[in-house]
Design an enzyme around this catalytic site. Structure first.
Site: not given
Length: 252
Positions: A26, A202, A205
């Protein structure tokens, strides 16, 4: 009637942009968002190289190894090798999940190391030599922030920074064994005891500052690999306005 430029020259060669392929989870998938590190690299390489995002959110190195031959032809060494200038391989943030809490994404440390080496071998079989491969280690994990995210999803904290560090070290070692380059984010972001939480949005990320940090350090490794790539198609001011086809349709 045959157009004049067709009668003057042979059919022009198809223009092929070289590629930098970003392969990861991601953190790579999100890299083309506003202020993302992939977007920054793509901007630097405009008119010289396509930056191709092959980020797969939630993936680990086990799944990455399986899917890579579907993304790059690993059976035909001539297929992509000439147009791929570099490949970044950025896995580990999911592999390092705690097995007892997040078994779906967890990959044991030794398997992770072997997977990273096998990914390099698959790229080599596709004609992408190890010196064009750049491993990126998982970044550090800010546990208080990530724990809040986990709780919102009904889970206890499912990663530890110390464990991410073990995977980062394994990534560095695997890169050395393969002859690939490596960007050790986990170490760099914590260098001299700095507050690495500013690099994370967060806890896991990247924040805007983290994206900038990664882009800056990655460019230091990429630049030598793309320095010789030419500017594709003529600068507009160099086009012969009286005979544009002589500028635009000639082979570079």
């Amino acid at each position: 009637m045959v157009p004049l430029y067709r009668s003057m020259m042979s059919k022009p060669k198809f223009v092929v942009w070289p590629q930098v392929v970003l392969f990861g989870d991601s953190i790579t998938q999100f890299s083309f968002q506003v202020n993302g590190w992939g977007a920054e690299i793509a901007n630097k390489l405009a008119r010289k190289c396509d930056v191709v995002n092959r980020g797969l959110s939630g993936y680990n190195s086990r799944w990455a190894k399986m899917i890579l031959p579907r993304l790059i032809d690993c059976q035909n060494s001539a297929a992509d090798s000439n147009k791929i200038a570099a490949v970044t391989v950025f896995f580990g943030a999911n592999d390092s999940s705690l097995e007892d809490i997040n078994p779906q994404q967890h990959v044991p440390l030794q398997e992770y190391s072997e997977n990273m080496k096998e990914i390099t071998s698959l790229l080599t079989s596709a004609g992408v030599s190890a010196d064009r491969v750049i491993f990126i280690t998982p970044p550090p994990l800010h546990e208080p922030a990530w724990e809040k995210e986990c709780i919102l999803k009904g889970s206890p904290l499912n990663r530890h920074n110390s464990v991410a560090g073990q995977y980062a070290q394994a990534c560095v070692q695997a890169a050395g064994q393969c002859g690939a380059d490596v960007l050790d984010l986990w170490t760099l972001m914590q260098k001299d005891g700095q507050d690495y939480s500013v690099y994370l949005s967060d806890g896991l990320h990247l924040s805007d500052k983290g994206n900038q940090f990664l882009a800056q350090h990655l460019w230091g490794l990429l630049e030598s690999r793309v320095a010789a790539l030419p500017f594709i198609l003529p600068y507009w001011g160099d086009i012969d306005t009286k005979s544009p086809e002589s500028s635009l349709l000639c082979d570079q």
